[in-house]
Every structure is written in structure tokens, then in C-alpha cells.
Enzyme design. Structure first.
Site, PDB file in Angstrom:
ATOM      1  N   MET A  99      -4.859   2.849  -0.069  1.00  0.00           N
ATOM      2  CA  MET A  99      -3.443   3.169  -0.267  1.00  0.00           C
ATOM      3  C   MET A  99      -2.574   3.039   0.975  1.00  0.00           C
ATOM      4  SD  MET A  99      -3.539   3.420  -3.375  1.00  0.00           S
ATOM      5  CE  MET A  99      -1.946   3.992  -3.861  1.00  0.00           C
ATOM      6  N   LEU A 102      -0.298  -2.953   4.007  1.00  0.00           N
ATOM      7  CA  LEU A 102      -0.778  -3.758   5.136  1.00  0.00           C
ATOM      8  C   LEU A 102       0.330  -4.696   5.608  1.00  0.00           C
ATOM      9  CD1 LEU A 102      -4.264  -4.401   3.564  1.00  0.00           C
ATOM     10  CD2 LEU A 102      -3.842  -3.044   5.635  1.00  0.00           C
ATOM     11  N   ASN A 116      -7.392  -7.401  -4.088  1.00  0.00           N
ATOM     12  CA  ASN A 116      -7.025  -6.027  -4.436  1.00  0.00           C
ATOM     13  C   ASN A 116      -7.051  -5.853  -5.946  1.00  0.00           C
ATOM     14  OD1 ASN A 116      -5.768  -3.364  -4.002  1.00  0.00           O
ATOM     15  ND2 ASN A 116      -3.953  -4.286  -4.941  1.00  0.00           N
ATOM     16  N   HIS A 118      -5.284  -3.839  -9.049  1.00  0.00           N
ATOM     17  CA  HIS A 118      -4.040  -3.092  -9.343  1.00  0.00           C
ATOM     18  C   HIS A 118      -4.009  -2.737 -10.826  1.00  0.00           C
ATOM     19  CE1 HIS A 118       0.018  -1.664  -8.865  1.00  0.00           C
ATOM     20  NE2 HIS A 118       0.378  -2.376  -9.913  1.00  0.00           N
ATOM     21  N   ASP A 154       1.493  -6.030  -4.215  1.00  0.00           N
ATOM     22  CA  ASP A 154       1.060  -6.409  -5.568  1.00  0.00           C
ATOM     23  C   ASP A 154       1.657  -7.734  -6.014  1.00  0.00           C
ATOM     24  OD1 ASP A 154       1.802  -2.991  -6.416  1.00  0.00           O
ATOM     25  OD2 ASP A 154       0.011  -3.847  -5.528  1.00  0.00           O
TER      26      ASP A 154
END
Ligand SMILES: Nc1nc2c(c(=O)[nH]1)N[C@@H](CN(C=O)c1ccc(C(=O)N[C@@H](CCC(=O)O)C(=O)O)cc1)CN2
Ligand SMILES: NCC(=O)N[C@@H]1O[C@H](COP(=O)([O-])[O-])[C@@H](O)[C@H]1O
Length: 224
Positions: A99, A102, A116, A118, A154
């Protein structure tokens, strides 16, 4: 019948977590199969109280805490992260409930080697609290996505998605639980495809090499 064991060395994976670690556990279970093309060499958490650390230690994995609060900003924190990831010789980074936003510098350093999970069908419902927002919006289909990480939150090339129907009586918790089950299915699949070299990036799209025999899993039929 196990797929023929490839002679290629298994890809070395660093998993970054901040909390519970159930997606990390799904990756650990997949990597336990000697025929799986990747193995976890390090689990890193930015929080010492992450429950996932105990789960990783119970699985005999090396764990490291790099606490973002101990650093005077994102860049020094990420420099420590990169130094550790390089030290363990990781080829691939899996963000699993990690969490921390970056920076572009870190994302570029690990471009197309960092993925990642999501809990939404991006580009819909990027960001946090996806299940609550889905129910609030009244959409009928929801799901989860494994994507390459980009500087924008995202927003990276999509590797695998799984979709499921939103039930009229769903709460954020009941919907979140069904989505989490699909997350634990698609994350190992995405890691396998990436580790087998079956994924390439063209612009903002991930192209899965059609020969990947589990293409059907990428667009699974809507399941209950
Ligand atoms: N540059 C990127 N960084 C990260 C991405 C990404 O796609 N691009 N994915 C995330 C994971 N994530 C959503 O998938 C996410 C992570 C963090 C946050 C957030 O708001 N973090 C706050 C702090 C919150 C906290 O420490 O509890 C922050 O970093 O200030 C939202 C979504 C991983 N990173
Ligand atoms: N935006 C990032 C995000 O929301 N990630 C989500 O956090 C949860 C972590 O669970 P886990 O620690 O049990 O894997 C998962 O549902 C994952 O999709």
C-alpha cells in the site's frame, strides 16, 4: 499430469506486502510446484505488523521489513527497497496488497518486471474502496486485475482479469470475498505467464502469446 518440466531456471520473485498476505500465500502455493516457472526468494513488508510476514515465515521464506516511516521520503525508502531486491537477485516483483504509491523512478527501474493485483476491472474503479464504490454505482459486473505497474496508480498494461456478477444482496464484504477468491486464481496465472516469457508489452497493452494454452482462463465465463 504435470506440464513437462522446463529446463529454464525458475524466475526469482520478490513479493511486497503491507498487510494480511493472502495473495502472497496464493503465490507461495503456486511456487511450491517444482514445475512452476518461478520461486519466491524474498517477502518484503513496509509494515512490521503485517500478518503476511508470519505466513511467509511459516512457509520457510526469507522476510524483510523496510519501514517507509524510517526514511525521510519516498526516494530514500525506495532506494533501500531496490538495494534489497537487487541483493536477492529478483527478476520479478509482485505487489500483493502493498500500500505505498511508488515513484516514477522506482517504476522505471523495474519497468515491465513489476506487477500488481487490484480488486477491480481496471480502468474502472482505480484506487481504494473498490467494492463499496461498485455497489454504490450499481454496476452489475465486477472483478479483479493483474497489471504491470506504471507511475500512474492502477494504470498499467493488463495481463489477466477475472469477472463476476454483482448480486442484488451483495455487501462490500460479501462481494470482496468472492473477488478475493478470483484474485488468488489470477495472480499465480499472471506470474506463470510472465515467468514463462509469454507476455510482452506494446504501448499500454500486454500481449499474451496466443499459444499460452490457458488463454480461456484469462476471460473466464462469469462464475457465481
Ligand atoms: N506507482 C504505482 N504505485 C503503486 C501502484 C501502481 O499502480 N502504481 N499500485 C499500488 C497498489 N495500490 C493499488 O493497487 C495502492 C497502493 C497505495 C495507495 C495509497 O494511497 N497509499 C498511500 C498510503 C497508504 C498507506 O500507507 O496505508 C500513499 O502511498 O501515500 C493506493 C493504492 C502499489 N503502488
Ligand atoms: N489498490 C491495491 C489494493 O487494493 N490491493 C488489494 O488489497 C488486498 C490485499 O489483500 P492480501 O494482503 O490478503 O493479499 C487485495 O484485495 C488486493 O487486491
Amino acid at each position: 499430469m504435470n506440464a513437462p518440466q522446463s529446463t529454464a531456471p525458475r524466475k526469482r520473485v520478490a513479493v511486497l506486502i503491507s498487510g494480511r498476505g493472502s495473495n502472497m500465500e496464493a503465490l507461495i502455493a503456486a511456487c511450491a510446484d517444482p514445475a512452476f516457472p518461478a520461486g519466491i526468494v524474498s517477502v518484503i513488508s513496509n509494515r512490521a505488523d503485517a500478518k503476511g510476514l508470519e505466513r511467509a515465515q511459516a512457509a520457510g521464506l526469507s522476510t524483510t521489513v523496510i519501514d517507509h516511516k524510517a526514511f525521510a521520503g519516498r526516494e530514500p525508502f525506495e532506494a533501500a527497497l531496490s538495494a534489497h531486491i537487487e541483493a536477492v537477485g529478483a527478476d520479478i516483483i509482485c505487489l500483493a496488497g502493498f500500500m505505498r504509491l511508488l515513484t516514477a523512478g522506482f517504476v522505471t527501474r523495474w519497468q515491465d518486471r513489476m506487477i500488481n493485483i487490484h480488486p477491480s476491472l481496471i480502468p474502472a474503479f482505480r484506487g481504494l474502496h473498490t467494492h463499496e464504490r461498485v455497489i454504490e454505482a450499481g454496476v452489475r459486473v465486477h472483478g479483479c486485475t493483474v497489471h504491470f505497474v506504471r507511475a500512474e496508480m492502477d494504470d498499467g498494461p493488463i495481463i489477466v482479469q477475472a469477472a463476476l456478477p454483482v448480486r442484488p444482496d451483495d455487501t462490500a464484504d460479501s462481494l470482496g470475498a468472492r473477488v478475493l477468491t478470483r484474485e488468488h486464481q489470477i495472480y499465480p496465472l499472471a506470474l506463470r505467464l510472465l515467468a514463462e516469457g509469454k507476455v510482452r508489452v506494446e504501448g499500454n497493452r500486454a500481449i499474451i502469446d496466443a499459444a499460452a494454452d490457458d488463454i480461456t482462463l484469462i476471460n473466464p465465463p462469469l462464475s457465481a
